[in-house]
Motif scaffolding. Structure first.
Motif, mmCIF file in Angstrom:
data_model
loop_
_atom_site.group_PDB
_atom_site.id
_atom_site.type_symbol
_atom_site.label_atom_id
_atom_site.label_comp_id
_atom_site.label_asym_id
_atom_site.label_seq_id
_atom_site.Cartn_x
_atom_site.Cartn_y
_atom_site.Cartn_z
ATOM 1 N N GLU A 4 0.829 -1.208 0.000
ATOM 2 C CA GLU A 4 0.000 0.000 0.000
ATOM 3 C C GLU A 4 0.865 1.259 0.000
ATOM 4 O OE1 GLU A 4 -3.632 2.028 2.588
ATOM 5 O OE2 GLU A 4 -2.773 0.087 3.188
ATOM 6 N N ASN A 59 2.432 1.973 -3.414
ATOM 7 C CA ASN A 59 1.449 2.468 -4.374
ATOM 8 C C ASN A 59 1.077 3.921 -4.117
ATOM 9 O OD1 ASN A 59 1.157 0.188 -6.043
ATOM 10 N ND2 ASN A 59 -0.173 -0.804 -4.531
ATOM 11 N N ASN A 60 1.173 4.326 -2.864
ATOM 12 C CA ASN A 60 0.844 5.704 -2.511
ATOM 13 C C ASN A 60 2.080 6.565 -2.267
ATOM 14 O OD1 ASN A 60 -1.962 5.179 -2.591
ATOM 15 N ND2 ASN A 60 -1.867 4.312 -0.521
#
Length: 788
Positions: free
Chosen positions: A338, A341-342
């Motif tokens: 996560e 991806n961010n």
């Protein structure tokens, strides 16, 4: 040779057309004799010829308008005098010649211009002069001057063409610079340093790229990109990303350790060991039944009393701890997925358009690298999930690619572009200036190709080089010609003598006119020699009009004689002599004729000869001039003034037969009177009034005719007019005597203020003619035939 003359306006000539006054096939001849009374227009006609000689309009006739047709089809007009037909070499004697060359005659402070003539010729000098003359040639004949003229004409043509090429290219450059580049803000933007764009700028830019125009031309996409960049405003600062390598290797090692770790239950339940799904189902069932149900929630059966003991022995503490470790690592790895991806979000619009080519591929690579890295982490999670489902069975970790280094390198590259973008805020103006320059250079390069600039400049350079070579050749030819001219002038100065010019004039005065006491004296030394006139050794003053005429004409003949003898070929010489007779007695009139005959006519060293006079005696002698080809080469003309209505003018017309064939004043006077007497068509009174020159001369003509007629009829009287009563009856003698005396001599001054009565003039002419017809019919018929 001159053939015809048409005079729209020149002095007293107005709207004169040759073909309207002479037959269409009539042309000026080799020898042309012109008669006209005083003030009829003879001198005015001679001034037209002098305009040709001087190559300019006469100062008193600057508005002159005429055209002279020549035999070779060429013409001379008032607007082409400065470029005359060279084969026509005109020499004119008239009052203007006298005023210009012998001003002393009319003004005591004036001068007589000296002239040189060939002295005793030195054969060697003369031959060298002839050789130089031949080598020089003329502007129209073979020789150095002819070659020089052709080179100059060629050079003028080359210069004209060169200027045309330069002007055409300059106009194209100016138009491009002023009407396109300067007005297009994507190509040029005025600033304090550069306020305008002009031809000098486009020339300099073409010069800077002319080695390869095509390399400076932008593609449509490149042009669009730069135009868009010109609209850019300053961007916000972009924060840099932490340049850290992801922990994939750590996750991989931890996962490998958990996957390989071996544990065994205290008391194995074989059915569970062999069925991982069943084992996992049982494990979840423990959480749902223990301490909650005594019967199975699935089948409803009663649970054995030792079930919990057996299951606790199978699912011991070590296996649960491993399960918890795997669960924790899976959560950590999912969190890492996560985060990656961010971790970075890149918006291309936050970057200057000039950096889009750099950041766009990095965005694509970053997305791919994230996906690859996340996939590798998910593979680890998948492996851990499998072990978690079968906690008591260890397994080997599969090979999984580590994209951490690529991730780190991409972060570094992205930060570099971000740094460059942040720096552009400080260089935006300069970068936009460069973009505008590249757009302009592309436009200029394409323009240079479109107009074929290289070929144009090459043609200009080539033509300029050719013209320079021609100019050098012209300079060399000029220098050569100047040397020859200087040498010729030196030789001529050795062969010429101004004193001989004066001697030749004196010789003519003495030989032809018997005036030994009048002499022309040359004073001073060359080049400051002047002529003066002496009478018996002292300065002559108060010359009579006749003496002035003699000296003037002898001076003209001497100059002309020198010109004739100085040339082997004089067939281009056109001579015009206007009224050389003024206040001369009959002997002197004959000598003037003799001078013309000996020097000009008899040697036939002219192309065309014109002689005009008002004197009937001189006209009689002119008939005896030697003509080049007999009578067929001689033409006779009359100049007279006429009036039509209120318009007056001079006209050149065929000479009447009585003047042409008889040439006596008696015949002429009879004809003038007979014209008033004879019957005519139309209004005779109007006709007589319009021929004012003839009409106003009638009293004088009638008086002279009667004096002659009465003298021969009654030679015993000193006053012939006293015999009028012998031929006329009654009061007729009184009427005629009053008419011929009052109107010819202005006996009574008031007559000068009143016009002659036409009826009275016509009546007197009628009385005279009919009386002669009555008393002397044979003489009348003879006179009549002489004038018809």
């Amino acid at each position: 040779m001159i053939q015809k003359i048409n005079i729209k306006k020149f002095g007293i000539f107005s709207s004169y057309k040759w073909n309207n006054n002479l037959s269409g096939d009539t042309n000026f001849n080799l020898l042309n004799i012109i008669y006209g009374r005083n003030y009829s227009g003879k001198t005015t006609l001679s001034r037209i010829f002098r305009c040709i000689e001087k190559q300019e309009l006469h100062k008193h006739h600057l508005d002159g308008d005429f055209i002279i047709d020549c035999r070779d089809g060429k013409s001379i007009s008032h607007v082409t005098l400065d470029s005359p037909i060279e084969e026509n070499q005109v020499r004119v004697y008239n009052t203007d010649f006298v005023s210009e060359n012998l001003s002393w005659i009319h003004n005591e402070d004036g001068l007589i211009l000296p002239f040189t003539i060939l002295g005793a010729k030195n054969i060697e000098i003369d031959n060298e002069i002839k050789q130089i003359t031949k080598e020089l040639g003329t502007n129209t004949t073979n020789g150095l001057l002819f070659d020089l003229t052709k080179l100059q004409d060629k050079y003028k043509t080359g210069i004209k063409k060169l200027n045309s090429l330069k002007l055409d290219l300059e106009n194209k450059l100016k138009t491009k610079a002023n009407d396109k580049v300067k007005l297009d803000k994507t190509l040029f933007l005025a600033s304090t340093g550069k306020k305008t764009y002009n031809i000098r700028d486009i020339e300099a830019e073409i010069e800077s790229i002319k080695s390869d125009f095509s390399s400076s031309i932008l593609s449509p996409a490149q042009k669009e990109f730069r135009k868009k960049f010109l609209t850019e405003e300053p961007r916000l600062f972009i924060n840099l990303f932490p340049e850290q390598k992801p922990n994939f290797s750590k996750y991989s090692q931890e996962a490998e350790a958990l996957l390989l770790k071996e544990i065994k239950p205290n008391e194995q339940i074989s059915i569970l060991i062999n069925d991982s799904l069943l084992q996992e189902w049982v494990r979840h069932g423990i959480d749902n039944h223990k301490g909650k149900h005594e019967k199975c929630a699935f089948c409803g059966g009663t649970l054995p009393l030792d079930i919990w003991t057996k299951l606790d022995a199978h699912f011991n503490k070590e296996s649960e701890e491993l399960r918890e470790s795997i669960t924790s690592l899976i959560a950590t790895i999912n969190s890492a997925i996560e985060r990656i991806n961010n971790f970075i979000f890149i918006n291309k619009d936050n970057y200057y358009s000039s950096l889009h080519d750099k950041i766009s591929p990095l965005i694509i690579r970053w997305e791919q690298a994230k996906a690859n890295y996340s996939q590798s982490l998910r593979l680890l999670v998948d492996e851990l999930d499998i072990r978690k489902q079968n906690i008591f069975k260890s397994r080997q970790i599969k090979d999984t690619e580590d994209f951490s280094t690529e991730i780190l390198n991409l972060i570094v590259e992205i930060n570099l572009v971000a740094k460059e973008n942040n720096a552009k805020a400080n260089t935006l103006i300069n970068d936009q200036h460069q973009a505008r320059y590249e757009l302009r250079i592309s436009e200029v390069a394409q323009f240079a190709i479109d107009i074929d600039f290289i070929k144009r400049t090459s043609d200009i350079a080539s033509l300029n080089s050719s013209n320079q070579l021609l100019n050098n050749e012209i300079s060399a030819k000029k220098a050569q010609a100047n040397q020859l001219v200087l040498r010729k002038e030196l030789l001529e100065s050795q062969a010429r003598d101004e004193t001989k010019g004066a001697q030749l004039v004196n010789q003519h005065i003495s030989d032809f006119f018997g005036h030994g006491e009048l002499k022309l004296i040359a004073e001073g030394e060359s080049p400051n020699i002047k002529f003066k006139i002496t009478r018996e050794g002292t300065d002559a003053k108060n010359l009579s009009e006749g003496e002035c005429s003699l000296i003037s004409f002898c001076y003209f003949i001497a100059k002309l004689e020198d010109e004739i003898q100085g040339q082997e070929e004089t067939r281009n010489l056109i001579v015009y002599i206007d009224d050389p007779i003024s206040s001369l007695d009959s002997n002197h009139i004959f000598f003037v004729f003799s001078l013309i005959e000996k020097i000009i006519a008899k040697p036939n060293r002219y192309k065309q000869l014109f002689i005009s006079t008002h004197n009937l005696d001189f006209l009689k002698y002119l008939k005896r001039l030697t003509s080049p080809n007999g009578k067929g080469s001689v033409s006779h003309y009359l100049i007279e003034r006429r009036q039509k209505g209120n318009e007056k003018g001079s006209f050149l017309v065929p000479m009447p037969i009585h003047l042409k064939d008889y040439v006596t004043e008696f015949n002429y006077l009879f004809n003038e009177i007979y014209k008033v007497y004879k019957e005519v068509g139309g209004d005779k009174k109007a006709m007589i009034s319009n021929t004012y020159n003839q009409f106003y001369n009638l009293p004088n003509n009638m008086r002279k005719f009667l004096e002659c007629y009465l003298f021969y009829k009654f030679p015993n009287s000193e006053s012939p007019l006293d015999n009028l009563s012998k031929i006329f009856n009654g009061n007729t003698p009184i009427i005629i005597n009053r008419f011929i005396n009052e109107y010819s001599h202005l006996t009574y001054i008031d007559r000068g203020w009143k016009p002659i009565d036409v009826d009275e003039a016509e009546e007197c002419a009628k009385l005279l003619i009919e009386k002669i017809k009555e008393q002397d019919p044979e003489q009348f018929e003879a006179l009549l035939q002489s004038v018809m």
